[in-house]
Design a protein around this motif. Structure first.
Motif, PDB file in Angstrom:
ATOM      1  N   ALA A  29       4.867  30.807 119.158  1.00  0.00           N
ATOM      2  CA  ALA A  29       4.893  29.715 120.133  1.00  0.00           C
ATOM      3  C   ALA A  29       3.582  29.578 120.893  1.00  0.00           C
ATOM      4  O   ALA A  29       3.168  28.464 121.240  1.00  0.00           O
ATOM      5  N   LEU A  30       2.904  30.689 121.163  1.00  0.00           N
ATOM      6  CA  LEU A  30       1.642  30.647 121.896  1.00  0.00           C
ATOM      7  C   LEU A  30       0.665  29.668 121.248  1.00  0.00           C
ATOM      8  O   LEU A  30      -0.007  28.882 121.945  1.00  0.00           O
ATOM      9  N   ILE A  31       0.619  29.681 119.928  1.00  0.00           N
ATOM     10  CA  ILE A  31      -0.292  28.809 119.192  1.00  0.00           C
ATOM     11  C   ILE A  31       0.275  27.401 119.096  1.00  0.00           C
ATOM     12  O   ILE A  31      -0.428  26.410 119.321  1.00  0.00           O
ATOM     13  N   CYS A  32       1.552  27.308 118.761  1.00  0.00           N
ATOM     14  CA  CYS A  32       2.183  25.988 118.616  1.00  0.00           C
ATOM     15  C   CYS A  32       2.143  25.201 119.916  1.00  0.00           C
ATOM     16  O   CYS A  32       1.934  23.978 119.913  1.00  0.00           O
ATOM     17  N   ASP A  33       2.345  25.883 121.029  1.00  0.00           N
ATOM     18  CA  ASP A  33       2.359  25.200 122.332  1.00  0.00           C
ATOM     19  C   ASP A  33       1.013  24.557 122.638  1.00  0.00           C
ATOM     20  O   ASP A  33       0.945  23.500 123.279  1.00  0.00           O
ATOM     21  N   ALA A  34      -0.071  25.206 122.192  1.00  0.00           N
ATOM     22  CA  ALA A  34      -1.404  24.634 122.434  1.00  0.00           C
ATOM     23  C   ALA A  34      -1.573  23.322 121.677  1.00  0.00           C
ATOM     24  O   ALA A  34      -2.153  22.357 122.203  1.00  0.00           O
ATOM     25  N   ALA A  35      -1.067  23.271 120.447  1.00  0.00           N
ATOM     26  CA  ALA A  35      -1.144  22.025 119.676  1.00  0.00           C
ATOM     27  C   ALA A  35      -0.256  20.955 120.288  1.00  0.00           C
ATOM     28  O   ALA A  35      -0.643  19.777 120.372  1.00  0.00           O
ATOM     29  N   ALA A  36       0.951  21.347 120.742  1.00  0.00           N
ATOM     30  CA  ALA A  36       1.871  20.389 121.356  1.00  0.00           C
ATOM     31  C   ALA A  36       1.276  19.806 122.633  1.00  0.00           C
ATOM     32  O   ALA A  36       1.381  18.596 122.885  1.00  0.00           O
ATOM     33  N   ALA A  37       0.630  20.665 123.418  1.00  0.00           N
ATOM     34  CA  ALA A  37       0.008  20.181 124.655  1.00  0.00           C
ATOM     35  C   ALA A  37      -1.140  19.220 124.343  1.00  0.00           C
ATOM     36  O   ALA A  37      -1.323  18.205 125.031  1.00  0.00           O
ATOM     37  N   ALA A  38      -1.903  19.514 123.288  1.00  0.00           N
ATOM     38  CA  ALA A  38      -3.004  18.627 122.908  1.00  0.00           C
ATOM     39  C   ALA A  38      -2.473  17.264 122.461  1.00  0.00           C
ATOM     40  O   ALA A  38      -3.040  16.217 122.795  1.00  0.00           O
ATOM     41  N   LEU A  39      -1.372  17.272 121.716  1.00  0.00           N
ATOM     42  CA  LEU A  39      -0.749  16.008 121.318  1.00  0.00           C
ATOM     43  C   LEU A  39      -0.292  15.222 122.539  1.00  0.00           C
ATOM     44  O   LEU A  39      -0.500  14.003 122.638  1.00  0.00           O
ATOM     45  N   LYS A  40       0.331  15.916 123.459  1.00  0.00           N
ATOM     46  CA  LYS A  40       0.827  15.255 124.671  1.00  0.00           C
ATOM     47  C   LYS A  40      -0.320  14.643 125.468  1.00  0.00           C
ATOM     48  O   LYS A  40      -0.177  13.586 126.101  1.00  0.00           O
ATOM     49  N   ASP A  41      -1.488  15.319 125.396  1.00  0.00           N
ATOM     50  CA  ASP A  41      -2.653  14.834 126.135  1.00  0.00           C
ATOM     51  C   ASP A  41      -3.423  13.756 125.376  1.00  0.00           C
ATOM     52  O   ASP A  41      -4.473  13.297 125.835  1.00  0.00           O
ATOM     53  N   GLY A  42      -2.917  13.362 124.194  1.00  0.00           N
ATOM     54  CA  GLY A  42      -3.537  12.262 123.456  1.00  0.00           C
ATOM     55  C   GLY A  42      -4.658  12.663 122.515  1.00  0.00           C
ATOM     56  O   GLY A  42      -5.506  11.823 122.176  1.00  0.00           O
ATOM     57  N   ALA A  43      -4.661  13.922 122.072  1.00  0.00           N
ATOM     58  CA  ALA A  43      -5.724  14.386 121.173  1.00  0.00           C
ATOM     59  C   ALA A  43      -5.433  13.938 119.741  1.00  0.00           C
ATOM     60  O   ALA A  43      -5.156  14.761 118.857  1.00  0.00           O
ATOM     61  N   THR A  44      -5.497  12.652 119.522  1.00  0.00           N
ATOM     62  CA  THR A  44      -5.155  12.081 118.210  1.00  0.00           C
ATOM     63  C   THR A  44      -6.260  11.186 117.662  1.00  0.00           C
ATOM     64  O   THR A  44      -6.017  10.362 116.778  1.00  0.00           O
ATOM     65  N   PHE A  45      -7.481  11.365 118.177  1.00  0.00           N
ATOM     66  CA  PHE A  45      -8.594  10.521 117.758  1.00  0.00           C
ATOM     67  C   PHE A  45      -9.573  11.311 116.886  1.00  0.00           C
ATOM     68  O   PHE A  45      -9.506  12.528 116.793  1.00  0.00           O
ATOM     69  N   TYR A  46     -10.498  10.578 116.251  1.00  0.00           N
ATOM     70  CA  TYR A  46     -11.570  11.248 115.528  1.00  0.00           C
ATOM     71  C   TYR A  46     -12.340  12.157 116.481  1.00  0.00           C
ATOM     72  O   TYR A  46     -12.454  11.892 117.689  1.00  0.00           O
TER      73      TYR A  46
END
Length: 393
Positions: free
Chosen positions: A51-68
């Motif tokens: 979860a430690l690793i997965c949570d970091a990716a989930a937080a990045a998605l929530k923060d809009g990290a979906t661009f080039y």
């Protein structure tokens, strides 16, 4: 095959047509839907990414990290890679050496793309992971296999034979240590001799040290990282998959001289245009906060090694050596001449998935690769199935 199908196939490039079907994937596809089957055919464990690793990716998605983003990888993850390796090898690394890729396989492809052209040769010790061969063939390169020897000391590589395989067309040596599938691990003297030879001949070394922390004679396998100089022609291929249980993330990196930075950035742009943005904060967390995760993976593999090797130790008709590194056992069964056929048979008769040795080159025929990065209970059951099946042969 119909005439149209044949014509379509012939319209593909010769290098594409030359790519062989993976024997590992063939067995995988044959047995993947079998209820209760224990899958030891692939190079991964049975632990989901923590979860430690997965949570970091989930937080990045929530923060809009979906661009080039940066083609080479975002600055924080490249800095984290430099810091991680500085901690491992007690020498300085710079972020400019590291280039994020979509998995270790893309790192291999890019290393080959960087070095190998049509008709160029690469010397590869065998048995070897078949994807090495696929990457070389896809570039129109040629493979010169050097068969490792199996004897009382386990799998060994004769350096004189390795060097004798080099011709005027040779561009690189592909050195995988600790080895997939044999577990062979080069000594520091071996690596020193290989590097000296490569320097003398102006050869590249493609270094796969992915299993460097899965070493059973110490904390860290001998490495070219401790021997290299800035002007050495070495590229390292690496991945997040093994140390941090991230096989499905498809995130790795290429490490190369910083002078090649723009060339490699261009290659990334025209291959994938970079690694998903929201994956990269997860990689930073793995590198900087995932020490206990990697330790658990290593300890799990060490326990698995004991279980599978002890189950086969002394068994008549089976030969193997306790591997020095990685998390695979490559063992031979007397009388086997078609390991692919028998691997399919094992799926049907023992509900057990192993990789056929023939998939790793002719030197692997008659053998089977077993991944022991699994739960102890599952491995105990798997070995009971295997030994029971052997008793009936």
């Amino acid at each position: 095959m119909t005439r149209t199908q044949h014509e379509l196939l012939q319209a593909a490039t010769p290098s594409a047509r030359a790519l062989p079907e993976s024997g590992i994937v063939e067995v995988f596809n044959y047995g993947r839907t079998r209820e209760g089957l224990i899958p030891l055919w692939a190079g991964e464990g049975d632990t989901p990414t923590p979860a430690l690793i997965c949570d970091a990716a989930a937080a990045a998605l929530k923060d809009g990290a979906t661009f080039y983003t940066y083609q080479r990888g975002m600055p924080p993850i490249r800095q984290a890679l430099a810091d991680y390796f500085a901690g491992l090898y007690q020498r300085a690394f710079t972020p400019d050496e590291f280039f994020l890729t979509c998995g270790g396989m893309q790192a291999i492809q890019m290393a080959v793309q960087l070095i190998v052209g049509d008709g160029d040769e690469v010397v590869v010790p065998s048995p070897a992971w078949p994807n090495f061969h696929g990457a070389i063939l896809s570039r129109g390169g040629r493979i010169r296999e050097v068969d490792m020897r199996f004897g009382n000391d386990g799998w060994t590589l004769d350096l004189d034979e390795l060097f004798a395989a080099v011709t005027p067309k040779t561009r690189a040596l592909f050195i995988n240590t600790p080895s997939n599938p044999t577990g062979w691990t080069a000594s520091q003297d071996d690596l020193r001799a290989i590097l000296a030879f490569a320097r003398e001949r102006g050869l590249w070394i493609i270094a796969d040290e992915i299993y460097g922390r899965f070493y059973w004679k110490g904390e860290l396998a001998p490495s070219l990282q401790t021997l290299r100089e800035p002007d050495d022609r070495i590229v390292f291929v690496q991945t997040f998959s093994k140390n941090w249980a991230m096989t499905g993330w498809r995130m790795g990196w290429l490490q190369a001289p910083a002078e090649l930075g723009q060339t490699i950035e261009n290659m990334i742009q025209y291959n994938t245009s970079g690694v998903p943005t929201f994956h990269q904060p997860a990689g930073v967390v793995a590198l900087s906060e995932g020490q206990s995760i990697a330790r658990e993976q290593i300890d799990r593999a060490a326990r698995g090694r004991d279980i599978v090797c002890s189950a086969l130790d002394g068994r008549e008709g089976v030969s193997f050596a306790w591997p020095d590194g990685a998390f695979y056992l490559l063992f031979k069964i007397d009388g086997v001449t078609d390991s692919l056929k028998m691997a399919l048979q094992l799926v049907d008769e023992a509900n057990l998935g192993l990789a056929p040795g023939a998939a790793f080159g002719q030197a692997g025929e008659g053998a089977f690769r077993l991944c022991y990065l699994r739960s102890p209970d599952q491995l105990e059951t798997a070995m009971a199935r295997l030994t029971g099946w052997l008793d009936k042969r």
